[in-house]
Design a protein around this motif. Structure first.
Motif, PDB file in Angstrom:
ATOM      1  N   SER A  41      -5.769  -6.830  -6.308  1.00 56.71           N
ATOM      2  CA  SER A  41      -6.423  -6.862  -5.052  1.00 56.71           C
ATOM      3  C   SER A  41      -7.055  -8.433  -4.890  1.00 56.71           C
ATOM      4  CB  SER A  41      -7.635  -6.163  -4.984  1.00 56.71           C
ATOM      5  OG  SER A  41      -8.190  -6.293  -3.475  1.00 56.71           O
ATOM      6  N   SER A  42      -7.613  -8.661  -3.702  1.00 62.89           N
ATOM      7  CA  SER A  42      -8.091 -10.076  -3.641  1.00 62.89           C
ATOM      8  C   SER A  42      -9.555 -10.544  -3.387  1.00 62.89           C
ATOM      9  CB  SER A  42      -7.318 -10.535  -2.235  1.00 62.89           C
ATOM     10  OG  SER A  42      -7.814 -11.714  -1.668  1.00 62.89           O
ATOM     11  N   THR A  43     -10.084 -11.419  -3.632  1.00 59.43           N
ATOM     12  CA  THR A  43     -11.578 -11.730  -3.184  1.00 59.43           C
ATOM     13  C   THR A  43     -11.671 -11.897  -1.531  1.00 59.43           C
ATOM     14  OG1 THR A  43     -11.004 -14.037  -3.482  1.00 59.43           O
ATOM     15  CG2 THR A  43     -11.812 -13.092  -5.604  1.00 59.43           C
ATOM     16  N   SER A  44     -10.652 -12.058  -0.961  1.00 61.39           N
ATOM     17  CA  SER A  44     -10.642 -11.942   0.480  1.00 61.39           C
ATOM     18  C   SER A  44     -11.285 -10.423   0.859  1.00 61.39           C
ATOM     19  CB  SER A  44      -9.294 -12.243   1.208  1.00 61.39           C
ATOM     20  OG  SER A  44      -8.580 -10.943   0.944  1.00 61.39           O
ATOM     21  N   VAL A  45     -11.340  -9.472   0.214  1.00 59.14           N
ATOM     22  CA  VAL A  45     -11.772  -8.194   0.575  1.00 59.14           C
ATOM     23  C   VAL A  45     -13.151  -8.439   0.701  1.00 59.14           C
ATOM     24  CG1 VAL A  45     -12.284  -5.857  -0.150  1.00 59.14           C
ATOM     25  CG2 VAL A  45     -10.022  -6.821  -0.277  1.00 59.14           C
ATOM     26  N   LEU A  80       0.842  -1.210   0.090  1.00 57.75           N
ATOM     27  CA  LEU A  80       0.044  -0.227  -0.172  1.00 57.75           C
ATOM     28  C   LEU A  80       0.938   1.179  -0.074  1.00 57.75           C
ATOM     29  CD1 LEU A  80      -2.861   1.404   0.217  1.00 57.75           C
ATOM     30  CD2 LEU A  80      -2.563   1.108   2.722  1.00 57.75           C
ATOM     31  N   THR A  81       1.859   1.384   0.771  1.00 55.16           N
ATOM     32  CA  THR A  81       2.805   2.357   0.669  1.00 55.16           C
ATOM     33  C   THR A  81       3.352   2.756  -0.525  1.00 55.16           C
ATOM     34  OG1 THR A  81       3.467   1.878   3.010  1.00 55.16           O
ATOM     35  CG2 THR A  81       4.870   3.420   1.870  1.00 55.16           C
ATOM     36  N   ALA A  82       3.884   1.680  -1.136  1.00 55.93           N
ATOM     37  CA  ALA A  82       4.427   1.667  -2.646  1.00 55.93           C
ATOM     38  C   ALA A  82       3.342   2.184  -3.584  1.00 55.93           C
ATOM     39  CB  ALA A  82       5.169   0.310  -3.097  1.00 55.93           C
ATOM     40  N   ALA A 107      -8.484   8.920 -18.411  1.00 56.16           N
ATOM     41  CA  ALA A 107      -7.515   8.140 -17.847  1.00 56.16           C
ATOM     42  C   ALA A 107      -8.494   7.078 -16.926  1.00 56.16           C
ATOM     43  CB  ALA A 107      -6.800   8.892 -16.823  1.00 56.16           C
ATOM     44  N   ALA A 108      -8.064   6.108 -16.415  1.00 57.95           N
ATOM     45  CA  ALA A 108      -8.768   5.111 -15.681  1.00 57.95           C
ATOM     46  C   ALA A 108      -8.107   4.313 -14.739  1.00 57.95           C
ATOM     47  CB  ALA A 108      -9.554   4.001 -16.692  1.00 57.95           C
ATOM     48  N   SER A 109      -8.651   3.929 -13.652  1.00 54.44           N
ATOM     49  CA  SER A 109      -8.244   3.289 -12.661  1.00 54.44           C
ATOM     50  C   SER A 109      -8.812   2.066 -12.393  1.00 54.44           C
ATOM     51  CB  SER A 109      -8.102   4.050 -11.353  1.00 54.44           C
ATOM     52  OG  SER A 109      -7.640   3.134 -10.369  1.00 54.44           O
ATOM     53  N   VAL A 110      -8.368   0.866 -12.362  1.00 53.59           N
ATOM     54  CA  VAL A 110      -9.095  -0.486 -12.505  1.00 53.59           C
ATOM     55  C   VAL A 110      -8.679  -1.292 -11.128  1.00 53.59           C
ATOM     56  CG1 VAL A 110      -9.590  -2.412 -13.658  1.00 53.59           C
ATOM     57  CG2 VAL A 110      -9.688  -0.286 -14.953  1.00 53.59           C
ATOM     58  N   VAL A 111      -9.205  -2.270 -10.507  1.00 50.69           N
ATOM     59  CA  VAL A 111      -8.743  -3.115  -9.572  1.00 50.69           C
ATOM     60  C   VAL A 111      -9.169  -4.521 -10.191  1.00 50.69           C
ATOM     61  CG1 VAL A 111      -9.495  -3.996  -7.300  1.00 50.69           C
ATOM     62  CG2 VAL A 111      -9.463  -1.625  -7.622  1.00 50.69           C
ATOM     63  N   LYS A 162      -5.488  -5.190   1.450  1.00 53.42           N
ATOM     64  CA  LYS A 162      -5.879  -5.155   0.263  1.00 53.42           C
ATOM     65  C   LYS A 162      -7.331  -4.262   0.075  1.00 53.42           C
ATOM     66  CE  LYS A 162      -3.344  -7.936  -1.969  1.00 53.42           C
ATOM     67  NZ  LYS A 162      -2.314  -7.382  -3.115  1.00 53.42           N
ATOM     68  N   ALA A 163      -8.084  -4.264   1.273  1.00 53.73           N
ATOM     69  CA  ALA A 163      -9.209  -3.331   1.092  1.00 53.73           C
ATOM     70  C   ALA A 163      -8.912  -2.017   1.036  1.00 53.73           C
ATOM     71  CB  ALA A 163     -10.069  -3.531   2.371  1.00 53.73           C
ATOM     72  N   ALA A 164      -7.841  -1.630   1.864  1.00 50.67           N
ATOM     73  CA  ALA A 164      -7.228  -0.255   1.799  1.00 50.67           C
ATOM     74  C   ALA A 164      -6.748  -0.008   0.279  1.00 50.67           C
ATOM     75  CB  ALA A 164      -6.095  -0.020   2.715  1.00 50.67           C
ATOM     76  N   THR A 165      -6.172  -0.863  -0.266  1.00 50.91           N
ATOM     77  CA  THR A 165      -5.385  -0.818  -1.834  1.00 50.91           C
ATOM     78  C   THR A 165      -6.588  -0.455  -2.617  1.00 50.91           C
ATOM     79  OG1 THR A 165      -3.629  -2.272  -1.272  1.00 50.91           O
ATOM     80  CG2 THR A 165      -4.262  -1.944  -3.539  1.00 50.91           C
ATOM     81  N   GLU A 166      -7.753  -1.312  -2.552  1.00 47.99           N
ATOM     82  CA  GLU A 166      -9.065  -0.847  -3.489  1.00 47.99           C
ATOM     83  C   GLU A 166      -9.521   0.473  -3.135  1.00 47.99           C
ATOM     84  OE1 GLU A 166     -12.133  -3.722  -3.453  1.00 47.99           O
ATOM     85  OE2 GLU A 166     -10.617  -5.332  -3.984  1.00 47.99           O
ATOM     86  N   ALA A 167      -9.600   1.010  -1.779  1.00 48.25           N
ATOM     87  CA  ALA A 167     -10.069   2.218  -1.771  1.00 48.25           C
ATOM     88  C   ALA A 167      -9.141   3.201  -2.245  1.00 48.25           C
ATOM     89  CB  ALA A 167      -9.999   2.618  -0.171  1.00 48.25           C
ATOM     90  N   TRP A 168      -7.761   3.118  -2.213  1.00 44.42           N
ATOM     91  CA  TRP A 168      -6.970   4.078  -3.015  1.00 44.42           C
ATOM     92  C   TRP A 168      -6.993   4.106  -4.336  1.00 44.42           C
ATOM     93  CZ3 TRP A 168      -3.823   7.398  -0.408  1.00 44.42           C
ATOM     94  CH2 TRP A 168      -2.791   8.336  -1.171  1.00 44.42           C
TER      95      TRP A 168
END
Length: 231
Positions: A142-146, A116-118, A187-191, A160-166
Motif C-alpha cells: 500500500s502507500s503512505t498516501s492512504v 484491487l480486482t486482482a 495465517a496472517a495478512s499484512v500491509v 490503496k485504501a480499499a486494498t488495505e481494507a480488503w
C-alpha cells in the motif's frame, strides 16, 4: 519457522519488486510461482535469476489476474504442479495521477482499480490454501498516501485504501477461522506501506520472507511502514 520449502505465489512478478522478491525467496529455499500477464517478461525474470539460483526453485505462470476465470484455471494448475500455496505477495499495481481533483479521470481510476480486482480474485481463490497451511502469509503493498491523501492522487489513494481494507478483512477471516475451529492462529495478512517502492525492493522482499519467522498472532492485521534504509 522459515520460508524454506514454502510454496509462495508472487502476483505481478515482472516488476523490479517481483525480481527482488523472487531472488530473496529462492535464495531462502522457497518454491516460488511467479505470475504475470506477459510471458516474455516472465522469461526474462527466470533468466535473470539463473546465475543466482538458490536452494529453492522458481517457475512461472501466465495469468490475467483481473479475470476471475483465468485465476480459477491458475489455481488448478498450481495445485496440480505444486500443491497448495503457503504465501502470496501481491505486487500488482501502478501509478496514475496528477492534475488535482479535476484530473482524476475514470480512465486512470479503472487502470488503478485492476490491482484491487486482482487482489480480490487471488485471495478468494487461494483462501482455503492459506487457512489450511500451518503458516499461511499474505502481504500487500500500500502507500503512505492512504494516511495523507492528496487531491492529485485521489484515485490512487482511494484504491490503496480499499486494498488495505480488503487485506484487513482477510486478516479478520483468518482470525475468525482459527477462533471458530478452536485452534491457534496460523495465517496472517499484512500491509506494507511505502512512499515509493523504488529503492525499497530488496527491503520489501526480505521483510516479506521474514514473516515466516514471526508468530501469526504478532503480525496478522498489521500495517508496516517501510522506509529507505539509507535514511
Amino acid at each position: 519457522m522459515s520460508v524454506a520449502d514454502r510454496l509462495v505465489l508472487i502476483a505481478g512478478a515482472t516488476s523490479p519488486s517481483g525480481l527482488a522478491a523472487s531472488r530473496v525467496l529462492v535464495s531462502a529455499g522457497a518454491r516460488v510461482v511467479a505470475v504475470g500477464r506477459d510471458a516474455a517478461k516472465l522469461d526474462e525474470l527466470a533468466e535473470a535469476l539463473r546465475p543466482a539460483a538458490g536452494p529453492g526453485s522458481l517457475r512461472t505462470e501466465v495469468c490475467d489476474l483481473t479475470d476471475e476465470a483465468d485465476v480459477a484455471e491458475l489455481v488448478a494448475r498450481v495445485h496440480a504442479a505444486d500443491g497448495p500455496v503457503d504465501g502470496i505477495l501481491h505486487l500488482v499495481g501502478g501509478w496514475r495521477g496528477g492534475g488535482g481533483l479535476a484530473g482524476q479521470t475514470d480512465e486512470d481510476y479503472r487502470f488503478l482499480e485492476r490491482s484491487l480486482t486482482a487482489l480480490r480474485h487471488v485471495t478468494r481463490a487461494f483462501d482455503a490454501d492459506l487457512r489450511a497451511s500451518d503458516a499461511g502469509r499474505l502481504a500487500v503493498v500500500s502507500s503512505t498516501s492512504v494516511a495523507r491523501p492528496l487531491a492529485g492522487g485521489a484515485n490512487y489513494a482511494a484504491v490503496k485504501a480499499a486494498t488495505e481494507a480488503w487485506a484487513r478483512a482477510v486478516a479478520q477471516g483468518f482470525a475468525k477461522d482459527a477462533r471458530d475451529g478452536g485452534k491457534p492462529l496460523a495465517a496472517a495478512s499484512v500491509v506494507f506501506r511505502v512512499t515509493a517502492l523504488s529503492g525499497l525492493e530488496d527491503s520489501l522482499a526480505q521483510r516479506f520472507a521474514d514473516l515466516w519467522a514471526s508468530d501469526a498472532e504478532a503480525v496478522n492485521d498489521t500495517i508496516v511502514e517501510l522506509t529507505d534504509p539509507s535514511l
